[in-house]
Scaffold this motif. Structure first.
Motif, PDB file in Angstrom:
ATOM      1  N   ALA A 277       5.207  -4.276   2.949  1.00 34.10           N
ATOM      2  CA  ALA A 277       4.340  -2.923   3.125  1.00 34.10           C
ATOM      3  C   ALA A 277       4.748  -2.371   4.777  1.00 34.10           C
ATOM      4  CB  ALA A 277       2.971  -3.233   2.992  1.00 34.10           C
ATOM      5  N   GLY A 278       5.797  -2.705   5.248  1.00 34.08           N
ATOM      6  CA  GLY A 278       6.005  -2.167   6.585  1.00 34.08           C
ATOM      7  C   GLY A 278       5.088  -2.615   7.539  1.00 34.08           C
TER       8      GLY A 278
ATOM      9  N   GLU B 237       0.919  -1.073   0.004  1.00 35.09           N
ATOM     10  CA  GLU B 237      -0.088   0.079   0.087  1.00 35.09           C
ATOM     11  C   GLU B 237       1.049   1.196  -0.144  1.00 35.09           C
ATOM     12  OE1 GLU B 237      -0.560   2.812   2.215  1.00 35.09           O
ATOM     13  OE2 GLU B 237      -1.777   3.322   0.699  1.00 35.09           O
TER      14      GLU B 237
ATOM     15  N   GLU C 121       7.180   2.834   1.067  1.00 37.75           N
ATOM     16  CA  GLU C 121       6.686   2.626  -0.085  1.00 37.75           C
ATOM     17  C   GLU C 121       5.824   3.756  -0.569  1.00 37.75           C
ATOM     18  OE1 GLU C 121       6.497  -0.553   1.410  1.00 37.75           O
ATOM     19  OE2 GLU C 121       5.118   0.187   2.927  1.00 37.75           O
TER      20      GLU C 121
ATOM     21  N   PHE D   3       2.976   5.190   2.218  1.00 39.28           N
ATOM     22  CA  PHE D   3       3.708   4.844   3.489  1.00 39.28           C
ATOM     23  C   PHE D   3       5.077   5.265   3.335  1.00 39.28           C
ATOM     24  CE2 PHE D   3       3.212   3.217   7.718  1.00 39.28           C
ATOM     25  CZ  PHE D   3       4.351   2.127   8.071  1.00 39.28           C
TER      26      PHE D   3
ATOM     27  N   ARG E 261      -2.222 -11.979  12.205  1.00 37.69           N
ATOM     28  CA  ARG E 261      -1.402 -11.733  10.880  1.00 37.69           C
ATOM     29  C   ARG E 261      -0.702 -13.038  10.656  1.00 37.69           C
ATOM     30  NH1 ARG E 261       0.531  -5.567  10.835  1.00 37.69           N
ATOM     31  NH2 ARG E 261      -1.657  -4.652  10.611  1.00 37.69           N
TER      32      ARG E 261
ATOM     33  N   GLU F 205       7.222  -2.496  16.986  1.00 42.79           N
ATOM     34  CA  GLU F 205       6.838  -3.467  15.887  1.00 42.79           C
ATOM     35  C   GLU F 205       7.905  -3.610  15.125  1.00 42.79           C
ATOM     36  OE1 GLU F 205       2.738  -0.715  14.951  1.00 42.79           O
ATOM     37  OE2 GLU F 205       3.829  -1.806  13.409  1.00 42.79           O
TER      38      GLU F 205
ATOM     39  N   THR G 148      -4.291  -1.208   9.999  1.00 42.08           N
ATOM     40  CA  THR G 148      -3.172  -1.145  10.558  1.00 42.08           C
ATOM     41  C   THR G 148      -3.296  -1.415  12.050  1.00 42.08           C
ATOM     42  OG1 THR G 148      -2.992   1.170  10.743  1.00 42.08           O
ATOM     43  CG2 THR G 148      -2.278   0.338   8.637  1.00 42.08           C
ATOM     44  N   THR G 149      -1.883  -1.245  12.769  1.00 45.23           N
ATOM     45  CA  THR G 149      -1.980  -1.232  14.315  1.00 45.23           C
ATOM     46  C   THR G 149      -2.284   0.231  14.690  1.00 45.23           C
ATOM     47  OG1 THR G 149       0.282  -0.480  13.918  1.00 45.23           O
ATOM     48  CG2 THR G 149      -0.178  -2.754  14.582  1.00 45.23           C
TER      49      THR G 149
ATOM     50  N   ASP H 288       3.239   5.297  12.320  1.00 40.29           N
ATOM     51  CA  ASP H 288       4.543   4.627  12.565  1.00 40.29           C
ATOM     52  C   ASP H 288       5.358   5.823  12.823  1.00 40.29           C
ATOM     53  OD1 ASP H 288       2.708   2.785  10.948  1.00 40.29           O
ATOM     54  OD2 ASP H 288       4.059   1.516  11.703  1.00 40.29           O
TER      55      ASP H 288
ATOM     56  N   PHE I 243      -4.334  -1.208   2.243  1.00 40.37           N
ATOM     57  CA  PHE I 243      -3.553  -2.322   3.207  1.00 40.37           C
ATOM     58  C   PHE I 243      -4.500  -3.325   3.604  1.00 40.37           C
ATOM     59  CE2 PHE I 243       0.035  -2.634   5.840  1.00 40.37           C
ATOM     60  CZ  PHE I 243      -0.500  -3.199   7.137  1.00 40.37           C
TER      61      PHE I 243
ATOM     62  N   GLN J  50      -4.592   4.699   9.757  1.00 38.78           N
ATOM     63  CA  GLN J  50      -4.959   3.821   8.460  1.00 38.78           C
ATOM     64  C   GLN J  50      -5.653   2.630   8.681  1.00 38.78           C
ATOM     65  OE1 GLN J  50      -1.839   2.097   5.909  1.00 38.78           O
ATOM     66  NE2 GLN J  50      -2.692   3.047   4.176  1.00 38.78           N
TER      67      GLN J  50
ATOM     68  N   ASN K 297       3.708  -5.214  10.366  1.00 35.07           N
ATOM     69  CA  ASN K 297       4.232  -5.627  11.687  1.00 35.07           C
ATOM     70  C   ASN K 297       3.777  -7.214  11.933  1.00 35.07           C
ATOM     71  OD1 ASN K 297       5.034  -5.912  14.489  1.00 35.07           O
ATOM     72  ND2 ASN K 297       3.061  -5.243  15.352  1.00 35.07           N
TER      73      ASN K 297
HETATM   74  N1  ARG Z   1       3.443  -0.843  10.806  1.00 33.60           N
HETATM   75  C1  ARG Z   1       1.751  -0.692  10.868  1.00 33.60           C
HETATM   76  C2  ARG Z   1       1.066  -2.263  10.571  1.00 33.60           C
HETATM   77  O1  ARG Z   1       1.759  -3.231  10.509  1.00 33.60           O
HETATM   78  C3  ARG Z   1       1.280   0.223   9.538  1.00 33.60           C
HETATM   79  C4  ARG Z   1       1.668  -0.552   8.060  1.00 33.60           C
HETATM   80  C5  ARG Z   1       0.989   0.374   6.894  1.00 33.60           C
HETATM   81  N2  ARG Z   1       1.831   0.181   5.882  1.00 33.60           N
HETATM   82  C6  ARG Z   1       1.430   0.657   4.617  1.00 33.60           C
HETATM   83  N3  ARG Z   1       2.266   0.410   3.529  1.00 33.60           N
HETATM   84  N4  ARG Z   1       0.388   1.520   4.539  1.00 33.60           N
HETATM   85  O2  ARG Z   1      -0.253  -2.237  10.815  1.00 33.60           O
END
Ligand code: ARG
Length: 265
Positions: free
Chosen positions: A106-107, A47, A54, A50, A115, A226, A158-159, A200, A89, A155, A109
């Protein structure tokens, strides 16, 4: 009668020749330039709002960022072909589960919720925490100082998104606003529609690098640490082993640190 027999034999012979040719028969292996099927690139779903992990910019759909550089280096190291797909996301894990993607980067966690029961995560490549982003002129001292009349955004899926929704359910805030894109969260903050964004820390820092005149962090980090990792479909150990091996090679060679210096210095 003989004529018919000859005709029948000719037809059978013709059919046999045609079918042998169609199956590449004739015995001899085709040696000149046997056409190798081009390997289908692996789909990396993400996504891309971020930054600096990305993101896209200026109407160009090309996805850039740390995650892109890292996965490109891993793919080169492991002889893989990748193509990137930009999704929402909260549809990333379903995309792998429905065979619409091969890898999530996608960053994300790896420690969050269910998950790890739904996809298989690789080794950690980045550690992060959550922060509260507020307007530059806000007097909110930190996450502990928010009041029940306030709205916080983050978002969806997300966490941060889960945190604002649980804060609303606990009556700590009036509304936990979950949006598809981080850019929408920042816009709602600047429009005054929400009083804070839970984000984050490295992503909030990237936003503040370009918007320190209109926003700031409030207080210290909060929530669980995370661990960001890529993920593959449940059970795809062959691909996961390759990605982990590539990541290890990036760490051992210093290439990963080089990319961290490039995107986070
Ligand atoms: N680190 C957070 C999670 O794992 C946010 C990740 C959002 N990443 C993105 N590409 N939008 O929930």
């Amino acid at each position: 009668m003989k004529t018919y027999k000859k005709l029948f034999a000719l037809i059978i012979g013709a059919v046999m020749i045609v079918s042998l040719t169609a199956c590449g028969g004739g015995g001899a292996e085709s040696t000149e330039g046997g056409s190798e099927e081009a390997a289908t690139p692996l789909k990396v779903v993400t996504e891309a709002t971020f930054a600096p992990f990305e993101f896209t910019e200026d109407g160009d759909e090309t996805i850039k960022g740390f995650d892109v550089d890292m996965m490109t280096a891993i793919a080169e190291d492991q002889g893989l072909e990748l193509e990137w797909v930009n999704l929402e996301f909260d549809s990333l894990i379903p995309a792998l589960q429905s065979n619409q993607g091969d890898i999530i980067c996608a960053g994300m966690n790896k420690l969050s919720g269910t998950r790890a029961q739904e996809v298989d995560f690789g080794e950690t490549y980045f550690e992060s925490v959550l922060m509260l982003l507020v307007k530059a002129d806000s007097d909110i001292a930190g996450i502990e100082a928010v009041t029940p009349d306030m709205k916080l955004a983050s978002q969806i899926g997300t966490t941060g998104g889960e945190m604002v929704q649980s804060m609303e359910q606990e009556g700590k805030i009036a509304s936990g606003v979950v949006l598809n894109q981080w850019t929408d969260c920042y816009m709602q903050l600047q429009n005054g529609d929400v009083q804070g964004v839970i984000v984050d820390k490295p992503v909030g820092e990237a936003y503040l690098n370009a918007h320190s005149d209109v926003a700031k962090f409030a207080g210290e980090s909060f929530g669980d640490k995370e661990e960001f990792a890529f993920a593959v479909q449940k059970g795809n150990t062959e691909l996961l082993d390759k990605l982990n091996a590539g990541l290890k090679n990036l760490k051992d060679s210093g290439k990963l640190q080089e990319l961290i210096d490039k995107w986070f210095s």
